[in-house]
Design a protein around this motif. Structure first.
Motif, PDB file in Angstrom:
ATOM      1  N   LYS A   1       0.998  -1.335   0.130  1.00  0.00           N
ATOM      2  CA  LYS A   1      -0.095  -0.088  -0.006  1.00  0.00           C
ATOM      3  C   LYS A   1       1.027   1.340  -0.116  1.00  0.00           C
ATOM      4  O   LYS A   1       1.943   1.430   0.812  1.00  0.00           O
ATOM      5  CB  LYS A   1      -0.755   0.025   1.206  1.00  0.00           C
ATOM      6  N   PRO A   2       0.572   2.292  -0.849  1.00  0.00           N
ATOM      7  CA  PRO A   2       1.383   3.399  -1.055  1.00  0.00           C
ATOM      8  C   PRO A   2       1.297   4.048   0.338  1.00  0.00           C
ATOM      9  O   PRO A   2       0.295   4.246   0.822  1.00  0.00           O
ATOM     10  CB  PRO A   2       1.031   4.324  -2.572  1.00  0.00           C
ATOM     11  N   ALA A   3       2.430   4.670   0.728  1.00  0.00           N
ATOM     12  CA  ALA A   3       2.461   5.575   2.072  1.00  0.00           C
ATOM     13  C   ALA A   3       1.721   6.824   1.882  1.00  0.00           C
ATOM     14  O   ALA A   3       1.782   7.478   0.803  1.00  0.00           O
ATOM     15  CB  ALA A   3       3.875   5.559   2.594  1.00  0.00           C
ATOM     16  N   GLU A   4       0.913   7.176   2.736  1.00  0.00           N
ATOM     17  CA  GLU A   4       0.322   8.416   2.756  1.00  0.00           C
ATOM     18  C   GLU A   4       1.311   9.516   2.862  1.00  0.00           C
ATOM     19  O   GLU A   4       2.254   9.486   3.716  1.00  0.00           O
ATOM     20  CB  GLU A   4      -0.751   8.638   4.039  1.00  0.00           C
ATOM     21  N   PRO A   5       1.093  10.668   2.006  1.00  0.00           N
ATOM     22  CA  PRO A   5       2.148  11.842   2.290  1.00  0.00           C
ATOM     23  C   PRO A   5       2.404  12.442   3.569  1.00  0.00           C
ATOM     24  O   PRO A   5       1.268  12.427   4.398  1.00  0.00           O
ATOM     25  CB  PRO A   5       1.787  12.655   0.959  1.00  0.00           C
ATOM     26  N   LEU A   6       3.385  12.816   3.853  1.00  0.00           N
ATOM     27  CA  LEU A   6       3.774  13.512   5.310  1.00  0.00           C
ATOM     28  C   LEU A   6       3.528  14.984   5.096  1.00  0.00           C
ATOM     29  O   LEU A   6       4.021  15.521   4.016  1.00  0.00           O
ATOM     30  CB  LEU A   6       5.052  13.518   5.783  1.00  0.00           C
TER      31      LEU A   6
ATOM     32  N   TRP B   1       3.174  20.539  18.913  1.00  0.00           N
ATOM     33  CA  TRP B   1       4.489  20.050  18.857  1.00  0.00           C
ATOM     34  C   TRP B   1       4.663  18.816  19.286  1.00  0.00           C
ATOM     35  O   TRP B   1       5.561  17.866  18.987  1.00  0.00           O
ATOM     36  CB  TRP B   1       5.314  21.072  19.740  1.00  0.00           C
ATOM     37  N   ARG B   2       3.686  18.209  20.112  1.00  0.00           N
ATOM     38  CA  ARG B   2       4.000  16.850  20.944  1.00  0.00           C
ATOM     39  C   ARG B   2       3.816  15.635  19.957  1.00  0.00           C
ATOM     40  O   ARG B   2       3.083  15.640  18.995  1.00  0.00           O
ATOM     41  CB  ARG B   2       2.746  16.754  21.913  1.00  0.00           C
ATOM     42  N   ALA B   3       4.948  14.763  20.240  1.00  0.00           N
ATOM     43  CA  ALA B   3       5.107  13.503  19.610  1.00  0.00           C
ATOM     44  C   ALA B   3       5.370  13.788  18.365  1.00  0.00           C
ATOM     45  O   ALA B   3       4.980  12.786  17.332  1.00  0.00           O
ATOM     46  CB  ALA B   3       3.911  12.585  19.933  1.00  0.00           C
ATOM     47  N   LYS B   4       5.937  14.779  17.759  1.00  0.00           N
ATOM     48  CA  LYS B   4       6.413  15.058  16.339  1.00  0.00           C
ATOM     49  C   LYS B   4       7.647  15.334  16.134  1.00  0.00           C
ATOM     50  O   LYS B   4       8.420  15.725  17.112  1.00  0.00           O
ATOM     51  CB  LYS B   4       5.486  16.176  15.862  1.00  0.00           C
ATOM     52  N   PRO B   5       8.417  15.023  14.930  1.00  0.00           N
ATOM     53  CA  PRO B   5       9.737  15.475  14.734  1.00  0.00           C
ATOM     54  C   PRO B   5      10.086  16.505  14.188  1.00  0.00           C
ATOM     55  O   PRO B   5       8.960  17.136  13.487  1.00  0.00           O
ATOM     56  CB  PRO B   5      10.127  14.325  13.874  1.00  0.00           C
TER      57      PRO B   5
ATOM     58  N   LEU C   1       6.391   8.110  14.284  1.00  0.00           N
ATOM     59  CA  LEU C   1       5.519   8.906  15.329  1.00  0.00           C
ATOM     60  C   LEU C   1       4.338   9.052  14.931  1.00  0.00           C
ATOM     61  O   LEU C   1       3.453   9.226  15.779  1.00  0.00           O
ATOM     62  CB  LEU C   1       6.151   9.995  15.611  1.00  0.00           C
ATOM     63  N   ARG C   2       3.786   9.228  13.686  1.00  0.00           N
ATOM     64  CA  ARG C   2       2.449   9.373  13.410  1.00  0.00           C
ATOM     65  C   ARG C   2       1.587   8.137  13.749  1.00  0.00           C
ATOM     66  O   ARG C   2       0.524   8.286  14.164  1.00  0.00           O
ATOM     67  CB  ARG C   2       2.183   9.604  11.839  1.00  0.00           C
ATOM     68  N   ASP C   3       2.301   7.074  13.584  1.00  0.00           N
ATOM     69  CA  ASP C   3       1.407   5.840  14.235  1.00  0.00           C
ATOM     70  C   ASP C   3       1.572   5.650  15.557  1.00  0.00           C
ATOM     71  O   ASP C   3       0.464   5.462  16.453  1.00  0.00           O
ATOM     72  CB  ASP C   3       2.112   4.706  13.452  1.00  0.00           C
TER      73      ASP C   3
ATOM     74  N   THR D   1      -1.017   5.357  24.014  1.00  0.00           N
ATOM     75  CA  THR D   1      -0.759   6.071  25.406  1.00  0.00           C
ATOM     76  C   THR D   1       0.828   6.210  25.381  1.00  0.00           C
ATOM     77  O   THR D   1       1.337   5.318  24.957  1.00  0.00           O
ATOM     78  CB  THR D   1      -1.297   5.254  26.736  1.00  0.00           C
ATOM     79  N   PRO D   2       1.541   7.403  25.899  1.00  0.00           N
ATOM     80  CA  PRO D   2       0.661   8.516  26.558  1.00  0.00           C
ATOM     81  C   PRO D   2       0.347   9.617  25.653  1.00  0.00           C
ATOM     82  O   PRO D   2      -0.083  10.753  26.234  1.00  0.00           O
ATOM     83  CB  PRO D   2       1.652   8.881  27.751  1.00  0.00           C
ATOM     84  N   TYR D   3       0.828   9.533  24.339  1.00  0.00           N
ATOM     85  CA  TYR D   3       0.475  10.596  23.387  1.00  0.00           C
ATOM     86  C   TYR D   3      -1.069  10.720  22.625  1.00  0.00           C
ATOM     87  O   TYR D   3      -0.984  11.517  21.949  1.00  0.00           O
ATOM     88  CB  TYR D   3       1.525  10.721  22.524  1.00  0.00           C
ATOM     89  N   ALA D   4      -1.637   9.550  22.905  1.00  0.00           N
ATOM     90  CA  ALA D   4      -2.940   9.722  22.295  1.00  0.00           C
ATOM     91  C   ALA D   4      -3.850  10.731  22.561  1.00  0.00           C
ATOM     92  O   ALA D   4      -3.840  11.417  23.730  1.00  0.00           O
ATOM     93  CB  ALA D   4      -3.874   8.431  22.509  1.00  0.00           C
ATOM     94  N   ALA D   5      -4.535  11.411  21.369  1.00  0.00           N
ATOM     95  CA  ALA D   5      -5.226  12.713  21.809  1.00  0.00           C
ATOM     96  C   ALA D   5      -6.369  12.332  23.016  1.00  0.00           C
ATOM     97  O   ALA D   5      -7.006  11.509  22.906  1.00  0.00           O
ATOM     98  CB  ALA D   5      -5.925  13.138  20.542  1.00  0.00           C
TER      99      ALA D   5
END
Length: 198
Positions: free
Chosen positions: A7-12, A109-113, A187-189, A194-198
């Protein structure tokens, strides 16, 4: 074959933050070069937040004016899977306007690069980059290890904004964006748990 693997990856979605708001700043020249690299990748969809185009107050009082500016800026940060933050170096650190933009946000910003690019004189803005690493760590963001930095940046570009010798910077940008994309996918996945789930 595993269907998930084919499956093609969804663009970031990557937001470029231009961190200087000084009159006569050099940042847009470097930002245009960075945007060329971002737009040249089919796996990335770029957006831009320019500190000079925001008018956030320096106090955290959320009046009507602040809410209007946040309505324009915050969604671009919230929707991003990753960031490239471009900073100059002022007095061995990064600009106050950039810190103000960062401080008006938290969950965005949380849990993002975050990839860090810099420009300046002899140090190429790297002291500003090291300070930003500490700030983003406090916000639960991950800074990628490799950077792009321009020492004596004004001399590196010609009057048309083209790099005089692109080989080194182009290779550094590719490595930095490869790392950013890897972290962004991971990190998107992972941020959905937890602990970063919205």
């Amino acid at each position: 074959m595993n269907p998930a693997l084919s499956k093609p990856a969804e663009p970031l979605h990557v937001t470029l933050v231009i961190g200087s708001n000084r009159h006569g700043r050099f940042g847009p020249v470097v930002a245009d070069w960075l945007l060329g690299h971002l737009r040249g990748r089919p796996d990335l969809v770029p957006d831009v937040v320019d500190v000079a185009a925001t008018d956030l107050p320096t106090s955290l009082a959320r009046g009507p004016g602040a809410r209007a500016v946040l309505a324009e800026v915050s969604p671009k940060l919230a929707e991003a899977d990753a960031f490239v933050v471009l900073t100059p170096e002022y007095n061995h650190s990064f600009p106050a306007g950039l810190k103000n933009l960062i401080d008006w946000h938290y969950a965005e910003w949380r849990a993002k690069p975050v990839a860090l690019a810099s420009y300046g004189g002899l140090s190429g803005g790297l002291r500003a980059v090291e300070h930003l690493r500490q700030v983003f760590a406090e916000l639960h963001a991950v800074t990628v290890r490799d950077t792009v930095s321009f020492h004596h940046a004004g001399a590196a570009f010609d009057d048309a904004g083209t790099l005089k010798d692109p080989s080194g910077p182009d290779a550094a940008a590719k490595l930095m964006l490869d790392q950013l994309a890897w972290w962004a996918r991971a990190l998107r996945d992972a941020s959905r748990t937890t602990p970063y789930a919205a």
